[in-house]
Scaffold this active site. Structure first.
Site, PDB file in Angstrom:
ATOM      1  N   SER A 173       0.832  -1.202   0.000  1.00 46.90           N
ATOM      2  CA  SER A 173       0.000   0.000   0.000  1.00 46.90           C
ATOM      3  C   SER A 173       0.870   1.256   0.000  1.00 46.90           C
ATOM      4  CB  SER A 173      -0.956  -0.048   1.200  1.00 46.90           C
ATOM      5  OG  SER A 173      -2.010   0.868   1.052  1.00 46.90           O
TER       6      SER A 173
ATOM      7  N   HIS B 211      -7.375  -5.995  -0.243  1.00 52.06           N
ATOM      8  CA  HIS B 211      -6.203  -5.122  -0.191  1.00 52.06           C
ATOM      9  C   HIS B 211      -5.065  -5.717   0.646  1.00 52.06           C
ATOM     10  CE1 HIS B 211      -4.012  -1.372  -0.407  1.00 52.06           C
ATOM     11  NE2 HIS B 211      -4.009  -1.236   0.907  1.00 52.06           N
TER      12      HIS B 211
END
Length: 275
Positions: free
Chosen positions: A101, A253
């Site tokens: 991320s 994610h």
């Protein structure tokens, strides 16, 4: 296996890091976490990779166990300098980077700054193409109690709601996971530091900058990622000149938590490939 954790003063703050060393001749991977996270996010892939690699995890400021300072400049460029200085002071001459991320942007910044130090980069659902913080938010960060608004917003979201947003298979969420992601926010100083981070945020690297990063890069994504959609990974694949892209079905994610075996296998085979 040799394991230790410590803190090192870098750019004026105490930076927490951990080292997992099985064999001194193994290549080194530096693991960099994302926003509102910590090295905890790599807990499932560390046991898999530590046999074949020396692993270094860093808690980026102001997250995890690293000092939460309002004096540190919380830009990606500066966070990359923290990574670089830590690696150098650990006497590591060459390393691979893994960034999840926001940690993907920090990794790309570090690779851009020191191509001689970082040979390859693996990006796990990396942030990409985000602009800098809106001027009104930056202005707000100068108000004395703005940090309380950040605290209130995060408290209203709650750790469970945030985990629902980043994990596709919600059955994976247990008390250990919730506690691990909640722990850094038990220290109130983090909210003042996040206030400073809003002020310092410079946005992600541009397409033009990405095209200058020549190190081989591996892009791993979750097809169901709601935070950084898979099309961002596909766009990064086009801009990074020496890159490989792979996505996992039914995955969100938080790929290191959801697909630890597959992610570890992809990372290991990529880093061991001859360049």
């Amino acid at each position: 296996m040799d394991y230790y954790c410590s803190a090192m003063k870098i750019l004026g703050i105490n930076v927490h890091y951990e080292v997992y060393k099985h064999n001194p001749h193994n290549p080194t991977i530096v693991l960099i976490h994302g926003f509102l996270s910590s090295s905890f996010c790599y807990r499932k892939i560390i046991p898999i990779l530590q046999e074949d690699f020396t692993l270094v995890t860093i808690d980026l400021p102001p997250f995890g166990k690293t000092e939460k300072s309002t004096n540190f400049v919380h830009s990606y460029s500066n966070m990359a300098k923290v990574v670089i200085q830590l690696v150098e002071r650990l006497n590591i001459k060459k390393a691979y980077l893994v960034g999840h991320s926001m940690g993907g942007q920090v990794s790309l910044n570090a690779a851009k700054q020191r191509p001689d130090l970082f040979e390859k980069v693996a990006l796990l659902c990396s942030s990409g193409y985000m602009k800098g913080v809106h001027p009104s938010l930056k202005l707000g960060s100068y108000f004395p109690y703005f940090y309380l608004g950040i605290k209130h917003w995060l408290a209203r979201q709650g750790v469970l709601k945030n985990l629902y947003n980043v994990v596709h298979d919600r059955s994976l969420i247990d008390q250990e996971m919730m506690d691990g992601y909640m722990e850094p926010f038990l220290d109130d100083k983090i909210f003042r530091a996040l206030n400073r981070m809003i002020r310092d945020h410079e946005g992600d690297l541009s397409s033009e900058e990405l095209k200058l990063i020549e190190q081989p890069s591996l892009l791993l994504w979750g097809n169901e990622d709601k935070v950084v959609p898979v099309h961002i990974g596909e766009r990064l694949k086009k801009d990074l000149p020496n890159s490989t892209f792979f996505s996992f079905k039914q995955t969100g994610h938080l790929v290191p938590e959801e697909r630890p075996e597959h992610v570890s296998e992809k990372i290991a085979s990529f880093f061991y490939q001859a360049t």
